[in-house]
Design a protein around this motif. Sequence first.
Motif: not given
Length: 225
Positions: A21, A24, A28, A153, A157, A159-162, A164
Motif C-alpha cells: 500500500i 502504491r 499514485g 492508509r 484514494g 485504499l481501494n475501498d475508502e 475500509s
Amino acid sequence: MRIDILTCVPNLLDSFFAHSILKRAQQGGFVEVKIHDIRDYSTNKHRTIDDYAFGGGAGMVLQIEPIAKCIRTLQSERNYDEVIYLTPDGELMQQRMVNQLSLKGNLIMLCGHYKGVDQRVRDLFITKEISIGDYVLSGGELAAAVLSDAIIRLLPGVLNDETSALTDSFQDNLLAPPVYTRPADYEGSKVPEILMSGHEAKIEEWRYEQSLKRTRERRPDLLQS
C-alpha cells in the motif's frame, strides 16, 4: 501529503516504503516520502553525529547541530504542520491522533537513536513527541514506519475501498468484529448464517454487536474513554 523522515540509518526504512500500500500511495501521488540521512548534515569530514553526554553516563547522544541543520534546510523549502520526535516518553500513539495527523499537509519525523537526542533539539524544534508503546527500541525508525503507515492508509484514494479504514479497530473506540471468507464450511466450522443472508441492515447490526462484545472482553478500557 509529504513526510520527511530524519534518521542516521536510512537503509532501515528503504524496504518498508517500497512495497504494498505504501508503494502504491507514493506511485499514485497521494503521498511523498523522503528519507534524509542525518550524517549528510554532519559538521565534520568524519560524518560524526553523536557524542558523549555532559555529566557522564553510558551511551552516546545525537548532537544538535546536524539535526538542526537538516530541519532548517527543510523548513526553508516548505511549511511543516508538525515536527515529530519518535521517543518512548512521548504521547502514546492512538487512532484518534493518527486521524488528526492524516489531515495535515507536511510532516517531519525525527528518529531517535543511541540514548536519544540533545534536549535542545526537543526544546527548539519539536512540536509533537510520539511513542508507539511502553517499550524501548534500538532507534525510532520502526516507530516512524509504523506512524507513517497508519497515517498514509487514511489518505483519500490510498485504499481501494475508502470505507475500509473507517471500519478498522479503534475507530469509534471499538475493536473490529470477526471476519470470514470462503469456504463457508471448513471441517464443520461454519460462517455465521447472518453474513450470508444478504440482509445489509441485520449484518451491520450483527457486526456492531460483535465489535461491542469483543471490546468488552479484550479492551474494556476503550469503552470508558
